[in-house]
Write a protein that holds these residues in place. Structure first.
Motif, short mmCIF file in Angstrom:
data_model
loop_
_atom_site.label_atom_id
_atom_site.label_comp_id
_atom_site.label_asym_id
_atom_site.label_seq_id
_atom_site.Cartn_x
_atom_site.Cartn_y
_atom_site.Cartn_z
N UNK A 249 34.67 42.60 50.65
CA UNK A 249 36.39 43.06 50.64
C UNK A 249 36.74 43.48 49.16
N UNK A 250 37.73 44.05 48.99
CA UNK A 250 38.25 44.84 47.98
C UNK A 250 38.13 44.13 46.53
N UNK A 251 39.02 43.30 46.27
CA UNK A 251 39.29 42.86 45.05
C UNK A 251 37.94 42.13 44.38
N UNK A 252 37.16 41.02 45.15
CA UNK A 252 35.97 40.56 44.76
C UNK A 252 35.03 41.77 44.12
N UNK A 253 34.84 42.86 44.93
CA UNK A 253 33.80 43.69 44.71
C UNK A 253 34.23 44.60 43.27
N UNK A 268 37.63 34.86 41.62
CA UNK A 268 38.05 36.05 42.28
C UNK A 268 37.53 36.36 43.57
N UNK A 269 37.36 35.16 44.49
CA UNK A 269 36.56 35.51 45.74
C UNK A 269 37.48 35.75 47.05
N UNK A 270 38.72 36.42 46.87
CA UNK A 270 39.45 36.79 47.91
C UNK A 270 40.29 37.90 47.51
N UNK A 271 40.99 38.64 48.37
CA UNK A 271 41.79 39.58 47.99
C UNK A 271 42.89 39.15 47.26
N UNK A 272 43.50 40.23 46.36
CA UNK A 272 44.72 39.48 45.34
C UNK A 272 45.84 40.10 45.91
N UNK A 273 46.94 39.38 45.96
CA UNK A 273 48.20 39.94 46.47
C UNK A 273 49.27 40.11 45.24
N UNK A 324 43.87 49.71 41.52
CA UNK A 324 43.53 48.77 40.69
C UNK A 324 43.08 47.43 41.64
N UNK A 325 44.11 46.61 42.12
CA UNK A 325 43.81 45.55 43.03
C UNK A 325 43.12 44.24 42.37
N UNK A 326 43.42 44.32 40.87
CA UNK A 326 42.82 43.12 40.19
C UNK A 326 43.94 42.58 39.29
N UNK A 327 45.21 42.61 39.77
CA UNK A 327 46.36 41.78 39.02
C UNK A 327 47.22 42.74 38.74
N UNK A 328 48.68 42.10 38.52
CA UNK A 328 49.73 43.09 38.46
C UNK A 328 50.52 42.57 37.24
N UNK A 329 50.18 41.89 36.28
CA UNK A 329 50.99 41.66 34.99
C UNK A 329 50.09 40.84 33.88
N UNK A 330 50.54 40.83 32.91
CA UNK A 330 50.11 40.44 31.77
C UNK A 330 48.53 40.34 31.50
N UNK A 331 47.62 39.57 31.44
CA UNK A 331 46.26 39.87 31.04
C UNK A 331 45.51 40.65 32.01
N UNK A 345 48.32 52.58 41.71
CA UNK A 345 48.81 51.23 42.20
C UNK A 345 47.93 50.00 41.74
N UNK A 346 48.80 48.90 41.42
CA UNK A 346 48.20 47.65 41.25
C UNK A 346 47.64 47.07 42.44
N UNK A 347 48.23 47.49 43.46
CA UNK A 347 48.15 46.57 44.75
C UNK A 347 47.37 47.70 45.76
N UNK A 348 47.30 47.07 46.96
CA UNK A 348 46.56 47.74 48.34
C UNK A 348 47.80 48.48 48.75
#
Length: 685
Positions: A249-253, A268-273, A324-331, A345-348
């Motif tokens: 799936x997306x984020x972990x890859x 980071x073993x799952x999709x990030x929302x 991106x799909x690896x987070x949407x704020x800060x670090x 986009x930060x998201x899917x």
């Protein structure tokens, strides 16, 4: 005559139990530092507010123990987020609305500079209605009113108001918390500080990542439609027959691509929302990441060393485009993870909210808001391919014409992840549906980008890499492979992979194919080798020393198709923190040297130099007609059975046993040292 509402501060067991439970929850939350306990605590507050109502209606009493339990639980939440919050504490109101993450409105951005008092003030503001309701109810309930009926009604209404404000607090409370993990900042900074700055012209890098594209979805791998520009990368470079994403799936890859590490190491073993879906029931998306991923992680941790940070430090211009799909704020933001610039986009594209941003230095401005993706009540992303192409095309042009430094461009298209869309000039043109229209549109714009590289005279000295983050979901071709996205079968992780670099100094010949297996985590050390990134005054193949890098440099495969994923470096197929399958390659000489197999004359052993085994300890059946069946202790020989059709455990029992033991060893190592920390390194700092 109605009975007077009595204020009860006696030592009755149940109110005392509630008070003690509130105290214990507050202590547990601040000791264990887990968002999950904050969710439990606020749920407890809802229950206690209901108990206060029942106490009034049934017993005509206000129990001090209930007040104390509610208050301690709420105090524990506020104190926790004041001490360990990841932003200013404005909760669900910290939305992704345009401008709220800009410098002008810094309090909403999740910046690290917020101090304890700012976070305390923000969290107190959100819980203030609950405090007012609780205090007013306490004061009114304690007052001995002459009109007993009025006192009963007012107290009842105030208790209902307390319950309402508590529910509102559930919807608005702060749930952005600092990760509760072992941090690796010292090693992160030390490694980057020792990378040698670019003193000679290095090759550019264009890394193209598709989303949910199947192994058979390009014509070079047998698709029934044409993708000429994608194909040209493999036709003029190297095409891999056995390349794997590091997750299905997306984020972990994407985490694995960026870090060279398996996603388990980074929680980071799952999709990030999204963390910015405000005022939705129970603020579900804000809760999801920290609980599902664990230990309050909301994306790729900032102390991970990314390939973008490596290139940026080495003197490259770095840009990311698309998804991106690896987070949407800060670090977690891309420009806090090594990219100078991000557009996308930060998201899917199937998540809400959905918007496109321009981002620099950890600050972003929304350039295409959620409303622009909806027409007539339906989501419309038909212009996405065009927008992303224009952005990366302009950025590369500027980087080449206005800078003497090379570029690293990460082109992460959102396609063909569903829901799929195609632009007006491509919609309906393939005769095969929107999925194929979408892929062929991307292929067209990729050709336009290649034309730009030719016009800028940098095509021959640009490393162009093409792959996908995982296999297809509802549509798309897996070729002959079993399974699909989110499964540990081949089609879940086996994806197209091609690399082209005209000026490769004879490393490979154009138009060749490689049979040996590689994985997405290998890109980190491979790109460092290909681009000649050095550190500590010229040290080559320079990798971080403070942490495990799971990837292996692909140079031996690129040179002469030598296997790199052996027993010491297996390829893992994981799902939600569980290792589902493991594979590695052995020489046939090794297999035949064993006493139990020395007389084997099977074609797979006599016709191949290497043999690749894949072992499932337990895996769900991919045939929905037999959903209740599982494959247990199955061994596949991928060298001659790419479709995973036949269980060879009975043929190679000792090898199956070895792979089974290797699965245990891998998970034991992960659990003992999840982040892969080199403790000797940190002890010597």
């Amino acid at each position: 005559m109605k009975k007077r509402i009595m204020y009860d501060n006696s030592k009755k067991a149940f109110p005392i139990i509630i008070m003690v439970a509130g105290i214990l929850l507050a202590l547990a939350l601040n000791i264990m530092k887990l968002n999950l306990l904050a969710v439990v605590s606020v749920g407890f507050m809802c229950i206690v507010s209901a108990l206060i109502i029942l106490g009034i209606l049934i017993c005509k009493k206000l129990y001090l123990g209930f007040f104390a339990g509610y208050g301690f639980s709420g105090l524990g939440i506020v104190l926790y987020y004041a001490l360990h919050g990841a932003d200013a504490g404005f909760g669900a109101f910290s939305s992704g609305k345009a401008g709220w993450s800009s410098v002008e409105n810094a309090l909403f951005s999740g910046a690290d500079s917020f101090n304890f008092f700012v976070r305390l003030g923000g969290n107190l503001l959100i819980i203030l209605p609950c405090i007012i309701a609780l205090f007013t109810l306490f004061r009114v309930g304690k007052k001995q009113a002459e009109n007993k009926s009025a006192h009963f009604v007012v107290t009842t209404l105030l208790s209902i108001f307390l319950a309402g404000t508590t529910v509102f607090y559930v919807l608005t409370m702060n749930l952005r918390s600092q990760p509760n993990v072992e941090r690796l900042w010292e090693g992160h900074d030390d490694y980057l500080n020792k990378i040698d700055k670019n003193t000679e012209k290095k090759p550019n890098v264009l890394f193209i990542m598709m989303d949910d594209l199947g192994w058979g979805d390009i014509s070079l791998n047998g698709a029934i439609y044409d993708t000429p520009n994608i194909d040209s990368i493999g036709e003029d470079g190297v095409n891999f027959d056995n390349f794997y994403s590091s997750y299905s799936v997306c984020s972990p890859a994407r985490f694995s691509l960026m870090t060279g590490r398996y996603p388990f190491r980074g929680y980071a073993d799952n999709v990030i929302y999204p963390t910015v879906d405000t005022l939705s029931p129970f603020a579900s998306t804000r809760i999801f990441n920290s609980i599902e991923m664990g230990n309050n992680a909301d994306g790729m941790l900032g102390d991970e060393i990314t390939i973008a940070e490596v290139f940026q430090t080495a003197g490259y211009n770095t840009g990311a485009f698309g998804k991106w799909h690896l987070g949407d704020y800060g670090e977690y933001l891309p420009t806090n993870q090594g990219f100078d610039y991000f557009y996308g986009s930060h998201h899917v594209n199937d998540m809400t909210p959905f918007y496109y941003v321009e981002e620099e230095n950890g600050e972003y401005e929304i350039v295409h808001g959620t409303d622009e993706f909806f027409k007539d009540g339906k989501k419309d992303q038909s212009q996405a391919s065009e927008w992303i192409h224009e952005s990366i095309n302009d950025w590369i042009t500027d980087a080449v014409t206005n800078s003497d430094e090379p570029f690293f461009a990460y082109y992460a298209t959102p396609w063909p992840h569903g829901p799929v869309f195609a632009g007006d000039d491509f919609d309906g043109t393939s005769g095969m549906g929107t999925y194929v229209d979408c892929v062929t549109e991307f292929d067209y714009y990729l050709g336009e980008l290649f034309n730009t590289l030719e016009e800028l005279d940098v095509m021959d000295d640009t490393i162009i890499i093409f792959t996908s983050d995982n296999g297809p979901a509802l549509e798309g071709s897996t070729g002959e492979l079993r399974g699909g996205k989110y499964l540990a079968y081949e089609a879940g992780q086996k994806v197209p992979f091609m690399i082209k670099w005209t000026n490769n100094d004879g490393l490979w010949e154009a138009g060749t194919t490689r049979e040996q297996s590689a994985v997405l985590a290998d890109m980190f050390p491979t790109l460092i080798d290909l681009c000649g990134i050095t550190g500590e005054n010229g040290k080559t193949s320079y990798l971080p020393a403070d942490r495990t890098i799971d990837g292996v440099s692909m140079l031996p495969i690129l040179k002469d198709d030598t296997a790199i994923h052996n027993e010491d470096h297996p390829i893992l197929h994981m799902k939600r923190e569980e290792l589902k399958a493991l594979q590695y390659t052995m020489t046939t000489e090794d297999v035949l040297s064993r006493e139990e197999y020395k007389d084997y004359k099977y074609p797979v052993l006599t016709e191949n130099e290497y043999i690749t085994f894949k072992y499932f300890r337990k895996m769900q059946n991919d045939n929905p007609a037999f959903f209740d069946k599982t494959r247990k202790n199955w061994l596949f020989v991928l060298t001659d059975d790419k479709g995973e059709n036949y269980n060879r455990t009975s043929t190679y029992p000792t090898i199956a046993e070895e792979l089974n033991q290797k699965m245990t060893d891998v998970m034991d190592d992960f659990k003992a040292n999840r982040r892969g920390i080199n403790h000797d390194y940190y002890a010597n700092l």
